[in-house]
Write a protein that holds these residues in place. Structure first.
Motif, short mmCIF file in Angstrom:
data_model
loop_
_atom_site.label_atom_id
_atom_site.label_comp_id
_atom_site.label_asym_id
_atom_site.label_seq_id
_atom_site.Cartn_x
_atom_site.Cartn_y
_atom_site.Cartn_z
N ASN A 485 0.81 -1.28 0.04
CA ASN A 485 -0.10 -0.02 -0.05
C ASN A 485 0.79 1.32 0.04
O ASN A 485 0.47 2.29 -0.59
CB ASN A 485 -0.89 -0.10 1.30
N ARG A 821 -5.57 2.82 -4.25
CA ARG A 821 -5.00 2.74 -3.03
C ARG A 821 -5.81 1.91 -2.01
O ARG A 821 -5.50 0.60 -1.18
CB ARG A 821 -5.01 4.14 -2.31
N ALA A 825 -4.74 -1.96 -0.58
CA ALA A 825 -4.82 -1.95 0.97
C ALA A 825 -5.70 -3.36 1.41
O ALA A 825 -5.21 -4.15 2.02
CB ALA A 825 -5.58 -0.89 1.62
N GLU A 828 -3.86 -6.37 0.52
CA GLU A 828 -2.44 -6.58 1.40
C GLU A 828 -3.23 -7.27 2.53
O GLU A 828 -2.33 -8.34 3.16
CB GLU A 828 -1.88 -5.46 1.89
#
Length: 833
Positions: A485, A821, A825, A828
């Protein structure tokens, strides 16, 4: 009728129906909040100046800034314990009671009156603004914020205009102390807005995408951010910029108010300037007014007045308040126009640091003008320039927060807004105290302007130093971070504000680091293609032989650079030779249809047709496939060669509907006789193959042929039970005047499982409006997920505790709207399990 108006309204604002109530209440609260502050601030300024003189104004600034800090400490433990809508109502009712008490005690004790008004304005109102900001953040998800926040923030500008209108119109019909009732009524308007919202909606708290931030006390927050600012140069510059900005604003507000007061009383000062050094090295003083008084007398410390008009106390208050209200309306109207038409364009062109630099540069010129000729006109120009430049500065300032980690932003913002900003105002006010204590009249004015000029030069130096420090943060993350990220964020920031050196640095990082995730390397390659010049080609050509997993991204980047720098590349024989060898080898040796399509696209774009055209025709004849056509179809369509139709028309009856669709699109753009194409589309529309019908409907939309095939739409929905076909029929129906029907269908009838299917169709449409419209629907679904998450999963404060199925759903929706983004995120989090 009501449904149609609502549809038009939400489409005009670029919001979805589910967002409408939230946007409406956030906008209303912001509007009444700003109007009430404008009324309260005007009441205090007029009262102070009319009762204690213009020299008392620094006391007002000092007490207001101090009250803001005190309010932050008093309310720090309360803000996180109650719902923000309850806090809004509580603060508003408290303000109303305090103002009611102040109005009753106005005639009995002026000090108690002032104390209560200060409590309402400096302590309660400053906290109301903070709570409103937190309330708005809870209403919307991070994805919605970029689109919705500018609409909500426009309430501030409208509030300035409306507040100015109220002040200027009511100052003629009521005394100043009665303004408290208008102020009270305005602030109380927030209560019904919030209550109606609470009855019909559920607030959606902001969710940290990766890790929930721990709540700290206000003192601990100040201490931690202060320590961090000593380590991080970027944050140190931001702290200094915010401090100087508000120190200058205190000085400018004093000069502006003084100029308006002198204009009302017709007691304008003479202007004191240094013109030249005499032969003895002493400064001579020039009076820039129509007077022939003795120069020795003109240097006197006593105020110099050339004309005076007598006003009684009430007349002065009325005229002073009216002028301030009219100017407030003027500033608000011009600022609103600037926000709507220029601000975003200038911000995009200049970038974050460049936009922040506009403010000190413009204001330095304004203060120089005031030094040469202080008065009503120059003060108005300076204040006007400040309002315009402040719009750019504020937007750039908030954008600069993205270089900080997500966990840091809230604490840093709280520190800067709650402490650094009022401390800057206090510093500017203390400067005014010192100057007005040791000098008066035009000499005092000149010294204040010199101090203001000094603050601006230091501010300009701080902004200039920010450029390198701003770059340093994402560069460091790109070089050292292992967080997917953070790496994606760093690339995005550099892309938005980068120059040649930044892109060269990214290339060096890719060469040095062998542990970068594949997604990050793909982002880097795309960045080189979007922003790179001819010099990047040698690196990319060498890289394509080493990285088979990046071959497609590299080829697209090369094509992108070639399209932008075609003429320059034509003058570089060795680069041309390398490109020809690369593409000839790929054309002969690849079986990947996407790579094949990129190669064909390059050959068509270039002038290297000799030796290649026969290979392209051979590919079209023998090895035609859907994926290849997807890539090179748009290039074939834009090729200015009508004879192309003779080579591709044979595929109008191809067995693959997607191939036929691409060929029809190409033929349509190259032939004068459209009847063949219309017949082919009609044949596909009457087919029993669902895929053929869907491709025909997409072509009808892209080629704007809805009315031509209107009669053939009947019965298609009953014939096929396919959400994609159903979606296209509804969309084409909107072209025939059924916009509201399609609008309701998209929000009410299409569920999440169908959204991903419909997305495949939307991505094939050449219609930016429909794509934007569909993004709003997907954003609404994301909003509903956050609502579900916060209502039923209360044992965690981050997405880390959400089920994998829900996270996968959220990730897919973020992919659709290209929210990188948020997408990475969530990705992840899924990878870490």
């Amino acid at each position: 009728m009501q449904s149609r108006l609502r549809s038009l309204f939400t489409r005009f604002l670029n919001i979805s129906p589910s967002e409408g109530p939230h946007v409406f209440v956030a906008w209303l609260v912001g509007l009444f909040n700003r109007v009430s502050f404008g009324l309260g601030w005007t009441v205090m300024i007029v009262y102070f100046v009319s009762n204690y003189g213009i020299s008392s104004l620094p006391y007002l600034f000092f007490i207001h800034a101090g009250g803001t800090i005190i309010g932050s400490f008093l309310f720090s433990s309360v803000v996180n314990r109650f719902k923000k809508e309850h806090l809004l109502i509580g603060i508003v009712l408290a303000m109303a009671m305090v103002l009611a008490g102040a109005s009753l005690l106005f005639s009995y004790n002026s000090y108690v009156y002032l104390g209560l008004v200060f409590w309402a304005l400096s302590i309660l109102h400053s906290q109301l603004k903070i709570v409103h900001s937190l309330f708005v953040e809870e209403l919307f998800t991070p994805t919605q914020s970029n689109r919705v926040f500018p609409i909500v923030e426009s309430s501030e500008t409208f509030g300035i205009i409306l507040g100015g209108l109220l002040v200027s119109s009511m100052s003629h019909v009521m005394p100043l102390n009665k303004f408290l009732y208008v102020w009270m009524l305005t602030i109380l308007m927030i209560v019904p807005a919030v209550i109606v919202y609470m009855q019909h909606s559920i607030a959606i708290p902001f969710v940290d995408l990766v890790k929930g931030a721990k709540s700290e006390s206000r003192f601990q927050n100040v201490k931690s951010v202060f320590q961090l600012s000593k380590k991080m140069k970027f944050l140190k510059s931001i702290v200094l910029i915010v401090f100087l900005q508000w120190a200058f604003f205190s000085v400018l507000e004093f000069q502006f108010t003084k100029a308006v007061e002198q204009s009302v009383k017709h007691t304008e000062e003479h202007t004191l300037v240094l013109s030249e050094l005499n032969e003895f090295g002493k400064a001579s003083v020039v009076i820039a007014q129509e007077t022939h008084a003795d120069p020795v007398e003109q240097v006197s410390d006593k105020p110099s007045v050339y004309k005076s008009t007598s006003y009684d106390h009430e007349e002065f208050e009325e005229k002073f308040a009216s002028d301030l209200g009219n100017l407030q309306m003027l500033f608000g109207a011009v600022t609103l126009l600037f926000q709507l038409f220029l601000a975003s364009r200038i911000l995009s062109y200049l970038g974050v640091v460049g936009s922040m630099m506009v403010s000190p540069v413009v204001l330095i010129a304004s203060v120089l003008f005031m030094m040469l000729r202080f008065g009503f006109g120059s003060a108005i120009v300076a204040r006007f320039n400040h309002e315009i430049a402040h719009v750019l500065h504020t937007n750039a300032y908030h954008s600069s927060y993205y270089v900080l980690s997500h966990e840091m932003r809230a604490n840093v913002k709280e520190f800067l807004e709650g402490f650094v900003r009022p401390l800057g105002a206090i510093a500017g006010t203390l400067g005014l105290f010192l100057i007005t204590s040791f000098s008066t009249g035009e000499l005092s004015t000149l010294i204040i302007n010199i101090v203001a000029l000094g603050i601006l030069f230091v501010l300009l130096a701080a902004v200039l130093s920010l450029r390198s420090r701003y770059k340093e943060v994402p560069r460091t993350k790109l070089k050292e971070s292992n967080s997917l990220n953070e790496l994606i964020d760093a690339i995005s920031i550099i892309r938005q504000n980068g120059d040649i050196d930044d892109f060269a640095y990214m290339m060096a990082v890719q060469i040095e680091r062998d542990d970068l995730p594949l997604e990050v390397e793909q982002h880097l390659i795309r960045t080189f293609g979007d922003y790179g010049d001819v010099d990047y080609l040698s690196y990319l050509i060498d890289l394509i032989s080493k990285r088979s997993d990046l071959k497609l991204e590299i080829l697209r980047a090369i094509n992108s650079i070639f399209a932008r720098h075609h003429d320059e590349i034509s003058d570089k024989p060795f680069t041309l030779f390398a490109l020809k060898n690369l593409y000839e080898g790929l054309l002969q040796g690849t079986n990947d249809p996407l790579l094949k399509g990129e190669v064909i696209s390059f050959v068509i774009m270039s002038n290297y047709h000799e030796g290649f055209v026969d290979k392209i025709v051979s590919l079209l004849d023998e090895d035609l496939d859907t994926e290849t056509l997807k890539v090179c179809g748009s290039v074939l369509k834009n090729l200015d060669d009508k004879h192309l139709v003779n080579y591709v028309s044979q595929f109008l009856d191809h067995e693959d509907p997607k191939v036929r669709s691409v060929i029809i699109d190409v033929v349509w753009s190259h032939t004068f006789d459209k009847s063949t194409v219309v017949d082919s589309i009609s044949s596909m529309l009457n087919s029993d193959d669902e895929n053929a019908v869907l491709e025909a409907l997409i072509l009808i939309r892209n080629l704007d042929l809805a009315f031509e095939f209107e009669n053939q739409f009947v019965g298609i929905e009953d014939k096929f039970d396919d959400v994609k076909i159903d979606f296209m029929i509804k969309l084409l129906g909107s072209d025939l005047g059924l916009v509201d029907y399609f609008y309701d269908y998209l929000y009410l009838d299409i569920q999440y499982a169908d959204l991903l299917k419909v997305y495949d169709v939307v991505s094939m449409l050449n219609d930016s409006y429909v794509k934007k419209f569909f993004r709003r629907r997907v954003t609404s679904e994301i909003h509903d997920i956050y609502m579900h998450y916060n209502r039923y999963i209360d044992d965690t404060d981050s997405l880390s505790g959400v089920q994998a199925a829900l996270l996968s759903k959220l990730r897919d929706l973020y992919r659709i709207i290209e929210a990188e983004r948020e997408y990475f995120a969530v990705q992840e989090i899924l990878r870490s399990r």
